[in-house]
Design an enzyme around this catalytic site. Structure first.
Site, PDB file in Angstrom:
ATOM      1  CG  ASP A  88      12.427 -15.503   3.924  1.00 19.38           C
ATOM      2  OD1 ASP A  88      12.998 -15.304   2.839  1.00 19.38           O
ATOM      3  OD2 ASP A  88      11.513 -14.721   4.075  1.00 19.38           O
ATOM      4  N   GLY A 128       1.096 -11.221   3.846  1.00 21.97           N
ATOM      5  CA  GLY A 128       0.155 -10.490   3.950  1.00 21.97           C
ATOM      6  C   GLY A 128       0.757  -8.758   4.022  1.00 21.97           C
ATOM      7  CB  CYS A 129      -0.636  -5.826   4.242  1.00 28.24           C
ATOM      8  SG  CYS A 129      -1.268  -6.035   2.658  1.00 28.24           S
ATOM      9  CE  LYS A 154       4.729 -10.923   9.159  1.00 26.24           C
ATOM     10  NZ  LYS A 154       5.950 -11.643   9.624  1.00 26.24           N
ATOM     11  N   GLY A 199       4.411 -11.849   0.993  1.00 26.68           N
ATOM     12  CA  GLY A 199       3.848 -13.185   0.838  1.00 26.68           C
ATOM     13  C   GLY A 199       2.978 -13.605   1.689  1.00 26.68           C
ATOM     14  CG  LEU A 206       4.138   0.691   7.753  1.00 25.40           C
ATOM     15  CD1 LEU A 206       4.680   0.459   8.946  1.00 25.40           C
ATOM     16  CD2 LEU A 206       4.483   2.446   7.346  1.00 25.40           C
TER      17      LEU A 206
END
Length: 447
Positions: A273, A160-161, A176, A158, A154
């Site tokens: 962030d 990961g995926c 995640k 930074g 999806l």
């Protein structure tokens, strides 16, 4: 408590009996057996002895009466004391029970999304509760993501995926996967689990569970069907699905999420962030804040152990240059997101290969010029809003991106400024009156 009261009553009764016996003892227990013959013999010679004896009996009765009065008074005082003690004990017990129940309710409330998830997903062999976080079986998640297939990705960051996964009963979630077992990855994983398992808000992403397998760490979240705000604004659709009112609703949702972190969490939480890729949208474009790996509790940054982190273009200048991190740093990042919604531009753009331009630097001179502002608005929404509302949103953005943090507003003030600009059906207070269609003129009848 009942046993204690009974013990006191028995002790009290024994005290009364002892008092009675003491008052009666000169006649019955000690003196009477020894002097009764003397009394009987002397009475024959002196009738005055009978008078003295009667007087002594009267004195004994008086003493007995006084002893009974004293004992009754003492009994009343003790009963009153015990009654007050019992009322206090019961009140304190109920208060403690209510407090305990309230703590239990809070704990249950914090894990509401996990419980709702477990209600749909009932495989107890692959899920178990650990505190307020559900620990999920790695093999099950691996299978649900089709062995972490690229086709199920999806998003990539930074960390990961993020993969789409389908569990039992066609329940879709987002998984995640954090990169490797570095100290930073472990710290971000633990930080996100610790924070999200203790907070809950409609505009904060819900953590459904986690899993650790060797050096692989997984976090399971509710699936947000419309992806991230970054994808909606800067992806292939170029913001075409987001009209003016939806954009203002998203800004309002983000402000509400930040206000919860800054004003209602104890101690307050600084996201650190905030950016459009960390703002996720559900099927109705309700916005939620995500990715709390870098978030810190207010006060922790004063220890000096927190290194500079964030995304270029969203980092407040005082944090970037001096390392000063406060809740106003989040307000600055919110201002940048507001500019993205307003202008449809990325926070940092490259007009030329060797150049890099900030949206703040480019937009600031034009945001305060009412003649130029309508021309720099995202073409998708240009000329679709009330100009007064446009000027107001631009003014809020200008305040949020001030270089001096003390000049920036609190996120609560931002929330109050945006609420009147969002229609009521989208969560604001704006009443939209539909204009009636113009009346059709009719020719008078000849009849």
């Amino acid at each position: 408590m009942n046993i204690l009261v009974l013990h006191f009553l028995l002790l009290l009764l024994s005290t009364v009996v002892d008092a009675t016996n003491t008052a009666d003892s000169p006649l019955s227990s000690i003196i009477a057996p020894r002097i009764s013959p003397v009394y009987s013999s002397m009475s024959a010679f002196s009738p005055g002895i009978e008078v003295g004896r009667g007087k002594h009996v009267m004195d004994s009765n008086k003493k007995l009466f006084l002893a009974l009065v004293t004992a009754s008074t003492a009994m009343g005082a003790i009963i009153l004391f015990l009654l007050c003690f019992w009322v206090y004990h019961r009140k304190y017990t109920n208060k403690s029970k209510k407090k305990s129940d309230h703590s239990s309710d809070v704990s249950e409330g914090l894990a509401f999304s996990q419980l709702r998830f477990l209600g749909k997903y009932n495989t107890l062999k692959t899920c178990r509760r650990k505190g307020s976080v559900t620990t999920m079986d790695f093999k099950m998640l691996e299978s649900a993501t089709n062995n972490f297939s690229e086709s199920e990705i999806l998003g990539v960051g930074g960390f990961g995926c993020v993969y789409k996964a389908k569990l039992e009963m066609n329940l879709s979630v987002a998984v995640k996967r954090l990169h490797g077992g570095t100290s930073d990855a472990i710290r971000e994983f633990e930080n996100e689990v610790e924070l999200l398992s203790n907070i809950q808000h409609p505009n904060i992403i819900s953590l459904l569970g986690c899993s650790i397998h060797a050096e692989i760490r997984l976090l399971v979240f509710e699936l947000m069907q419309n992806g991230s705000l970054e994808t909606q604004l800067h992806g292939t659709s170029r913001g075409s699905a987001l009209n003016w009112h939806l954009r203002m609703k998203i800004a309002l949702d983000v402000a509400r999420g930040l206000e919860y972190l800054h004003e209602h969490c104890h101690p307050p939480i600084i996201h650190r962030d905030l950016k459009s890729s960390n703002i996720l949208l559900d099927s109705n474009f309700n916005a939620t804040l995500s990715d709390f790996g870098l978030a810190v509790r207010d006060g922790a940054q004063k220890s000096g152990n927190i290194k500079l982190s964030g995304t270029l273009g969203y980092i407040a200048p005082e944090y970037l240059l001096d390392g000063k991190l406060t809740d106003k740093s989040d307000v600055y990042a919110f201002g940048v997101v507001l500019l993205e919604l307003l202008l449809g531009r990325k926070p940092v753009e490259k007009p030329a290969p060797a150049q890099c331009q900030s949206i703040v630097t480019w937009a600031m001179p034009q945001l305060t010029d009412r003649s130029k502002l309508p021309n720099i608005v995202d073409p998708v929404i240009r000329n679709t809003m009330d100009l007064k509302h446009l000027y107001q949103v631009a003014a809020v953005a200008v305040l949020c991106i001030q270089p001096e943090p003390s000049y920036r507003p609190l996120i609560t003030d931002v929330l109050h400024s945006l609420t009147p600009l969002v229609p009521m059906e989208l969560g604001g207070t704006l009443r939209i009156t539909k204009q009636a269609p113009p009346a059709v003129a009719t020719m008078p009848s000849n009849n």
